[in-house]
Design a protein around this motif. Structure first.
Motif, PDB file in Angstrom:
ATOM      1  N   VAL A 185       0.836  -1.189   0.000  1.00  0.00           N
ATOM      2  CA  VAL A 185       0.000   0.000   0.000  1.00  0.00           C
ATOM      3  C   VAL A 185       0.876   1.245   0.000  1.00  0.00           C
ATOM      4  CG1 VAL A 185      -1.741   1.294   1.297  1.00  0.00           C
ATOM      5  CG2 VAL A 185      -1.839  -1.191   1.216  1.00  0.00           C
ATOM      6  N   PRO A 186       0.617   2.202  -0.900  1.00  0.00           N
ATOM      7  CA  PRO A 186       1.409   3.436  -0.905  1.00  0.00           C
ATOM      8  C   PRO A 186       1.138   4.273   0.338  1.00  0.00           C
ATOM      9  CG  PRO A 186      -0.439   3.605  -2.423  1.00  0.00           C
ATOM     10  CD  PRO A 186      -0.403   2.182  -1.954  1.00  0.00           C
ATOM     11  N   GLU A 187       2.091   5.106   0.687  1.00  0.00           N
ATOM     12  CA  GLU A 187       1.951   5.994   1.845  1.00  0.00           C
ATOM     13  C   GLU A 187       0.889   7.042   1.548  1.00  0.00           C
ATOM     14  OE1 GLU A 187       1.899   7.050   5.156  1.00  0.00           O
ATOM     15  OE2 GLU A 187       3.951   6.273   5.117  1.00  0.00           O
ATOM     16  N   ASN A 188      -0.206   7.018   2.320  1.00  0.00           N
ATOM     17  CA  ASN A 188      -1.320   7.936   2.080  1.00  0.00           C
ATOM     18  C   ASN A 188      -1.188   9.256   2.827  1.00  0.00           C
ATOM     19  OD1 ASN A 188      -2.757   6.193   0.351  1.00  0.00           O
ATOM     20  ND2 ASN A 188      -3.566   5.075   2.115  1.00  0.00           N
ATOM     21  N   ILE A 189      -0.360   9.283   3.884  1.00  0.00           N
ATOM     22  CA  ILE A 189      -0.286  10.481   4.710  1.00  0.00           C
ATOM     23  C   ILE A 189       0.249  11.685   3.939  1.00  0.00           C
ATOM     24  CG2 ILE A 189       0.849  11.500   6.732  1.00  0.00           C
ATOM     25  CD1 ILE A 189       0.522   8.853   8.143  1.00  0.00           C
ATOM     26  N   PRO A 190       1.336  11.561   3.161  1.00  0.00           N
ATOM     27  CA  PRO A 190       1.771  12.734   2.386  1.00  0.00           C
ATOM     28  C   PRO A 190       0.693  13.246   1.425  1.00  0.00           C
ATOM     29  CG  PRO A 190       3.511  11.102   2.465  1.00  0.00           C
ATOM     30  CD  PRO A 190       2.296  10.444   3.034  1.00  0.00           C
ATOM     31  N   LEU A 191      -0.076  12.339   0.852  1.00  0.00           N
ATOM     32  CA  LEU A 191      -1.161  12.756  -0.037  1.00  0.00           C
ATOM     33  C   LEU A 191      -2.209  13.553   0.730  1.00  0.00           C
ATOM     34  CD1 LEU A 191      -2.457  12.628  -2.844  1.00  0.00           C
ATOM     35  CD2 LEU A 191      -3.547  10.470  -2.136  1.00  0.00           C
ATOM     36  N   MET A 192      -2.556  13.072   1.927  1.00  0.00           N
ATOM     37  CA  MET A 192      -3.535  13.772   2.759  1.00  0.00           C
ATOM     38  C   MET A 192      -3.011  15.143   3.176  1.00  0.00           C
ATOM     39  SD  MET A 192      -4.767  12.843   6.610  1.00  0.00           S
ATOM     40  CE  MET A 192      -3.212  13.484   7.234  1.00  0.00           C
ATOM     41  N   VAL A 193      -1.739  15.187   3.577  1.00  0.00           N
ATOM     42  CA  VAL A 193      -1.141  16.452   3.998  1.00  0.00           C
ATOM     43  C   VAL A 193      -1.052  17.417   2.828  1.00  0.00           C
ATOM     44  CG1 VAL A 193       0.969  17.530   4.877  1.00  0.00           C
ATOM     45  CG2 VAL A 193       0.114  15.425   5.919  1.00  0.00           C
ATOM     46  N   GLY A 194      -0.707  16.893   1.644  1.00  0.00           N
ATOM     47  CA  GLY A 194      -0.649  17.737   0.467  1.00  0.00           C
ATOM     48  C   GLY A 194      -1.999  18.364   0.146  1.00  0.00           C
ATOM     49  N   THR A 195      -3.060  17.601   0.335  1.00  0.00           N
ATOM     50  CA  THR A 195      -4.411  18.134   0.118  1.00  0.00           C
ATOM     51  C   THR A 195      -4.724  19.236   1.121  1.00  0.00           C
ATOM     52  OG1 THR A 195      -5.145  15.976  -0.703  1.00  0.00           O
ATOM     53  CG2 THR A 195      -6.857  17.536  -0.030  1.00  0.00           C
ATOM     54  N   LEU A 196      -4.334  19.025   2.367  1.00  0.00           N
ATOM     55  CA  LEU A 196      -4.571  20.049   3.392  1.00  0.00           C
ATOM     56  C   LEU A 196      -3.781  21.325   3.106  1.00  0.00           C
ATOM     57  CD1 LEU A 196      -4.560  18.036   6.760  1.00  0.00           C
ATOM     58  CD2 LEU A 196      -6.499  19.199   5.699  1.00  0.00           C
ATOM     59  N   LEU A 197      -2.535  21.150   2.675  1.00  0.00           N
ATOM     60  CA  LEU A 197      -1.686  22.320   2.428  1.00  0.00           C
ATOM     61  C   LEU A 197      -2.203  23.181   1.268  1.00  0.00           C
ATOM     62  CD1 LEU A 197       1.878  20.767   2.884  1.00  0.00           C
ATOM     63  CD2 LEU A 197       0.768  22.447   4.366  1.00  0.00           C
ATOM     64  N   GLN A 198      -2.969  22.588   0.369  1.00  0.00           N
ATOM     65  CA  GLN A 198      -3.504  23.336  -0.755  1.00  0.00           C
ATOM     66  C   GLN A 198      -4.729  24.169  -0.386  1.00  0.00           C
ATOM     67  OE1 GLN A 198      -4.209  20.474  -3.851  1.00  0.00           O
ATOM     68  NE2 GLN A 198      -2.034  19.995  -4.108  1.00  0.00           N
ATOM     69  N   ARG A 199      -5.274  23.914   0.788  1.00  0.00           N
ATOM     70  CA  ARG A 199      -6.467  24.642   1.221  1.00  0.00           C
ATOM     71  C   ARG A 199      -6.066  25.928   1.945  1.00  0.00           C
ATOM     72  NH1 ARG A 199     -10.992  21.736   0.629  1.00  0.00           N
ATOM     73  NH2 ARG A 199     -10.800  19.490   0.223  1.00  0.00           N
ATOM     74  N   PRO A 200      -7.012  26.856   2.100  1.00  0.00           N
ATOM     75  CA  PRO A 200      -6.707  28.071   2.884  1.00  0.00           C
ATOM     76  C   PRO A 200      -6.263  27.708   4.302  1.00  0.00           C
ATOM     77  CG  PRO A 200      -8.756  28.339   1.669  1.00  0.00           C
ATOM     78  CD  PRO A 200      -8.358  26.900   1.503  1.00  0.00           C
TER      79      PRO A 200
END
Length: 269
Positions: free
Chosen positions: A127-142
């Motif tokens: 399974v790929p690491e999902n946490i960086p993807l989740m954090v990247g999504t958060l960082l793109q938000r205000p």
């Protein structure tokens, strides 16, 4: 009588779920400690443990049994969150605790589904690491850095709770059988102290990874247990630090095994 049968059913559910979790922590800790000391093994987190187990002799059967035990743990957490058998109530503390039970159920439900899919397919999955993807999504938000930092604060609070339990020995309350608490006092004290301290260190390391990710606006710096293993190993005396924390998590698994045994003794009594 129905209440008594319900109580026994709930205790059996607790025992199976906690025992499966104990096995996971012990295997994860031992394998990572062996890797740190150059004795084989592998640096694994909970989900990374499954492919390793699958490749062992009778690994498919063993992984299937572990997945069923984890499913029992998920069901137990859902019962705790919904039925509230411990009577935490609907106050702020009760809602917080029951919410944590629900989050725990969700996390382990996803891991259970992953393990069962591997057993069903008959081949290991990575399974790929999902946490960086989740954090990247958060960082793109205000105010993205703020939200990532808030996650780090939440994880830090959980880590501090582990240190508090280790220092005050409140973990003794998790062993319901007073006879076991009395006869195995030293064993419970030191497995609890070492185990909860190791959990605190691991969670604080994960929190620091999230803080760095927020400060640098870099989602690749965040991660879970596997990323924390790499971070510990890369530090001063890295192999020693990694081996110490990994051994501590294995000891925490041993404490959970004692807890499951105590539930059984309490049920028999």
């Amino acid at each position: 009588m129905p209440g008594r049968r319900g109580s026994k059913w709930f205790c059996h559910l607790c025992r199976v779920g906690i025992a499966s979790l104990a096995l996971m922590y012990m295997l994860m800790g031992v394998l990572t400690c062996m890797a740190a000391l150059g004795l084989g093994g592998a640096k694994v987190d909970q989900s990374g443990l499954f492919p390793f187990l699958f490749k062992q002799p009778l690994g498919r059967l063993g992984l299937g049994l572990l997945a069923l035990g984890m499913a029992a743990y998920v069901l137990w957490r859902l019962v705790q969150a919904w039925a509230d058998p411990a009577h935490y109530g609907l106050g702020p503390k009760g809602i917080c605790l029951r919410g944590c039970f629900l989050i725990s159920a969700g996390i382990y439900a996803s891991m259970t589904a992953y393990a069962l899919q591997m057993v069903w397919d008959g081949r290991p999955h990575h399974v790929p690491e999902n946490i960086p993807l989740m954090v990247g999504t958060l960082l793109q938000r205000p105010y993205g850095r703020f939200w990532v930092g808030l996650v780090a604060v939440a994880i830090s609070i959980v880590a501090i709770v582990q240190f508090y339990r280790a220092a005050t020995e409140r973990f003794r309350r998790q062993i319901p059988d007073p006879g076991i608490n009395r006869r195995h006092s030293v064993l419970i004290r030191w497995t609890g102290r070492l185990g909860f301290t190791a959990r605190g260190v691991m969670l604080m390391t994960v929190a620091w990874l999230f803080i760095r990710s927020a400060l640098h606006a870099n989602p690749r710096e965040a991660g879970g247990v596997k990323r924390a293993w790499d971070f510990l190993e890369a530090g001063p005396s890295g192999h020693v630090a990694l081996a110490a924390v990994a051994c501590g998590l294995a000891v925490y698994g041993f404490f959970l095994a004692i807890k499951a045994w105590g539930l059984q003794r309490g049920l028999q009594g």
